[in-house]
Design a protein around this motif. Structure first.
Motif, mmCIF file in Angstrom:
data_model
loop_
_atom_site.group_PDB
_atom_site.id
_atom_site.type_symbol
_atom_site.label_atom_id
_atom_site.label_comp_id
_atom_site.label_asym_id
_atom_site.label_seq_id
_atom_site.Cartn_x
_atom_site.Cartn_y
_atom_site.Cartn_z
ATOM 1 N N LEU A 304 -59.099 78.934 21.817
ATOM 2 C CA LEU A 304 -57.942 78.202 22.334
ATOM 3 C C LEU A 304 -58.131 77.854 23.806
ATOM 4 C CD1 LEU A 304 -55.043 77.148 22.031
ATOM 5 C CD2 LEU A 304 -54.233 79.466 22.533
ATOM 6 N N TRP A 305 -58.627 78.799 24.590
ATOM 7 C CA TRP A 305 -58.825 78.538 26.014
ATOM 8 C C TRP A 305 -59.861 77.432 26.231
ATOM 9 C CZ3 TRP A 305 -62.937 78.804 29.366
ATOM 10 C CH2 TRP A 305 -62.628 78.782 30.729
ATOM 11 N N SER A 307 -60.594 74.989 24.173
ATOM 12 C CA SER A 307 -60.168 73.702 23.633
ATOM 13 C C SER A 307 -59.157 72.986 24.516
ATOM 14 C CB SER A 307 -59.560 73.913 22.240
ATOM 15 O OG SER A 307 -58.380 74.708 22.314
ATOM 16 N N LEU A 308 -58.537 73.684 25.459
ATOM 17 C CA LEU A 308 -57.524 73.063 26.308
ATOM 18 C C LEU A 308 -58.196 72.285 27.438
ATOM 19 C CD1 LEU A 308 -54.956 76.010 26.555
ATOM 20 C CD2 LEU A 308 -54.731 73.931 25.197
ATOM 21 N N GLU A 310 -58.667 70.584 31.259
ATOM 22 C CA GLU A 310 -58.481 71.191 32.563
ATOM 23 C C GLU A 310 -57.140 70.837 33.181
ATOM 24 O OE1 GLU A 310 -60.450 73.343 33.921
ATOM 25 O OE2 GLU A 310 -61.983 73.239 32.361
ATOM 26 N N ALA A 312 -54.283 70.516 31.634
ATOM 27 C CA ALA A 312 -53.145 71.175 30.982
ATOM 28 C C ALA A 312 -52.944 72.531 31.647
ATOM 29 C CB ALA A 312 -53.384 71.311 29.483
ATOM 30 N N ALA A 315 -50.514 75.299 29.773
ATOM 31 C CA ALA A 315 -51.121 75.871 28.564
ATOM 32 C C ALA A 315 -52.382 76.653 28.892
ATOM 33 C CB ALA A 315 -51.430 74.755 27.570
ATOM 34 N N LYS A 316 -53.147 76.139 29.858
ATOM 35 C CA LYS A 316 -54.371 76.827 30.253
ATOM 36 C C LYS A 316 -54.066 78.200 30.861
ATOM 37 C CE LYS A 316 -58.917 75.863 30.653
ATOM 38 N NZ LYS A 316 -59.751 75.310 29.577
ATOM 39 N N ALA A 319 -53.142 80.624 28.013
ATOM 40 C CA ALA A 319 -54.350 81.089 27.322
ATOM 41 C C ALA A 319 -55.140 82.060 28.188
ATOM 42 C CB ALA A 319 -55.211 79.889 26.935
#
Length: 520
Positions: A304-305, A307-308, A310, A312, A315-316, A319
């Motif tokens: 998940l980390w 796939s996010l 930079e 975001a 959300a980052k 994660a």
């Protein structure tokens, strides 16, 4: 731990049951039974056992242990007792059917007896989980005083002669060694014809070995062997009135079971070991499942980390917080040891720390923007004075000693250009409202006059107001509320043209501190 306790309880119960059964059957244990540590063959002798044992219950030789079974019903009971008390002896167990033709005068009775014995052997199938090894041994009369042993097994095409010390010989080879042996061979052939003709076909279980012993045999008058011999040769075999003890077939025991079984205590230890092994397997399975869950959880957080994007940021950061939580758990387990559910040598946390730390240190949130500093314009400052500490009840003149109260309270109230000093008087609701308004105005004026005279402040810096009972700050229904309402409030209010000091030789103590000489 619960499984461990359960295993110990079951093991203790099994040991108690074994000990109790041993105690219950202690009185039934026959002294004729071999010890459980006995290593040789154990032979249950059935059939014509009287000439072999006499009154003895067993005979022990150098090569085997022979048990006397007198009745067919005793055989299943004896096998069951051995299975309960000495299970280690079961693999060494075999059955020997003893046939002595010289002890029988009726062929029908002999066949009937043999059928009963064979049915008893079949009844042992359940206890032994199969038929026991069966050996048929025939004792026939010899032409001399010596004893000769012969055997026939399915893996040999003819009879084998068994000397006591030498190796086995084939019958043909043995006959060529001595002319007298030819007579023994004829006697052996005749005896086997009698055996086959009488009841060999009625045996439901094929013997693993047929043994023949040619030796002086105690015989009854008119026995079956005499009847057979008379029919062939018209000669009557010799009779022995005083039967000697017949030899036991030790030389035939080489084909009997020689292996040793498992004792009761070893069997119990095996069961306990199986339970402990099962518990260990379940514990390792549980540890494997927990470790796989840990690996999947950390792997999901890393995926998940990664796939996010930079940009975001929110959300980052969430994660990244999950990864930080994972790292704290892994570090704590590395210092103090992993929990038991991850143990058994299957812990996977050590290889997860490196990728988690790399992901955490590879990205950090951008710095927060600098806060915008705004100039705050100071609003009005208000000092609230208790009227009763300054005035007598119903009076507007300052009482003696009020200077100290005013000085301590009005330290922060300074006259300066652009600020108006507003002095407002208030009363409670007691009395006439018109008189209360006038009293509040007079008290505000008295405080204004003190400040003006004490601080040498111009008249233009002050505004005096009297509100009476119109602006209460508490209820007038209680003494405490009325005490709060009786007050004098002094406030600084911004006003552009307020407190303008004209050019004059007299300056206030609130000025910027320049002396008269500096102005000139």
């Amino acid at each position: 731990m619960a499984l461990c306790v359960l295993v110990l309880l079951v093991a203790g119960f099994l040991l108690w049951r074994l000990q109790r059964n041993a105690t219950d059957h202690q009185q039934d244990i026959d002294a004729s039974l071999p010890p459980e540590t006995y290593c040789g063959p154990v032979i249950l002798v059935i059939g014509d056992t009287a000439p072999l044992f006499g009154e003895l219950k067993h005979r022990e030789t150098r090569l085997g242990w022979y048990l006397n079974v007198r009745q067919p019903a005793e055989l299943p009971a004896l096998v069951e007792r051995l299975a309960q008390q000495y299970p280690a002896l079961l693999p060494q167990l075999s059955v020997m059917l003893a046939i002595i033709p010289g002890q029988h005068t009726s062929a029908d009775v002999l066949v009937q007896q043999q059928g009963g014995w064979l049915r008893a052997v079949s009844e042992c199938r359940v206890v032994l989980k199969g038929l026991p090894p069966l050996c048929a041994v025939i004792w026939g009369s010899s032409v001399d005083e010596r004893t000769h042993w012969f055997s026939y097994t399915p893996d040999h095409s003819q009879f084998q002669f068994h000397p006591e010390n030498d190796a086995r010989l084939s019958l043909a080879e043995w006959v060529t060694r001595d002319p007298l042996h030819f007579h023994h061979a004829l006697r052996l052939q005749s005896l086997m014809q009698w055996y086959a003709g009488q009841f060999a076909a009625s045996h439901t279980a094929s013997p693993c070995q047929i043994g023949v012993c040619l030796t002086p045999v105690p015989s009854l008058p008119g026995n079956l062997w005499q009847q057979h011999a008379v029919g062939l040769t018209t000669l009557s075999p010799e009779n022995y009135a005083s039967p000697p003890s017949l030899p036991l077939p030790d030389v035939l025991l080489s084909v009997m079971p020689q292996r040793q079984g498992i004792s009761r205590w070893l069997l119990t230890a095996r069961r306990v070991g199986m339970m402990l092994g099962l518990f260990l397997a379940l514990a390792m399975l549980a540890s494997f499942i927990h470790n796989q869950r840990l690996v999947r959880s950390v792997a999901d957080h890393l995926a998940l980390w990664r796939s996010l994007p930079e940009d975001a940021i929110a959300a980052k950061m969430l994660a990244r917080d999950a990864l930080i939580h994972d790292r704290s758990l892994l570090d704590a387990w590395q210092r103090s040891g992993e929990p038991l559910r991850f143990g058994m040598g299957l812990y996977q946390g050590m290889r997860l720390s490196a990728p988690v730390n790399t992901a955490i240190h590879r990205w950090s949130p951008p710095p927060a923007p600098a806060p915008v500093v705004q100039q705050v314009v100071q609003g009005p400052q208000t000092v609230r004075l208790d009227s009763l500490s300054l005035f007598e009840s119903g009076k507007a003149a300052l009482r003696a000693g009020s200077d100290k109260v005013l000085i301590n309270a009005l330290v922060g109230i300074k006259a300066r250009p652009g600020w108006l000093i507003v002095v407002a008087g208030h009363t409670d609701s007691t009395g006439n409202p018109r008189l209360n308004q006038a009293l509040s105005l007079q008290r505000a004026g008295a405080v204004r006059d003190w400040m003006r005279d004490t601080g040498d402040v111009p008249e233009s810096c002050f505004a005096v107001q009297g509100y009476g009972q119109d602006r209460p700050v508490a209820t007038n229904e209680s003494a405490e509320g009325r005490a709060l309402n009786r007050r004098v409030e002094i406030s600084l209010v911004p006003q552009a043209d307020a407190c303008r000091v004209p050019d004059a030789h007299t300056r206030s103590s609130q000025d910027d501190g320049h002396s008269q000489s500096e102005k000139e």
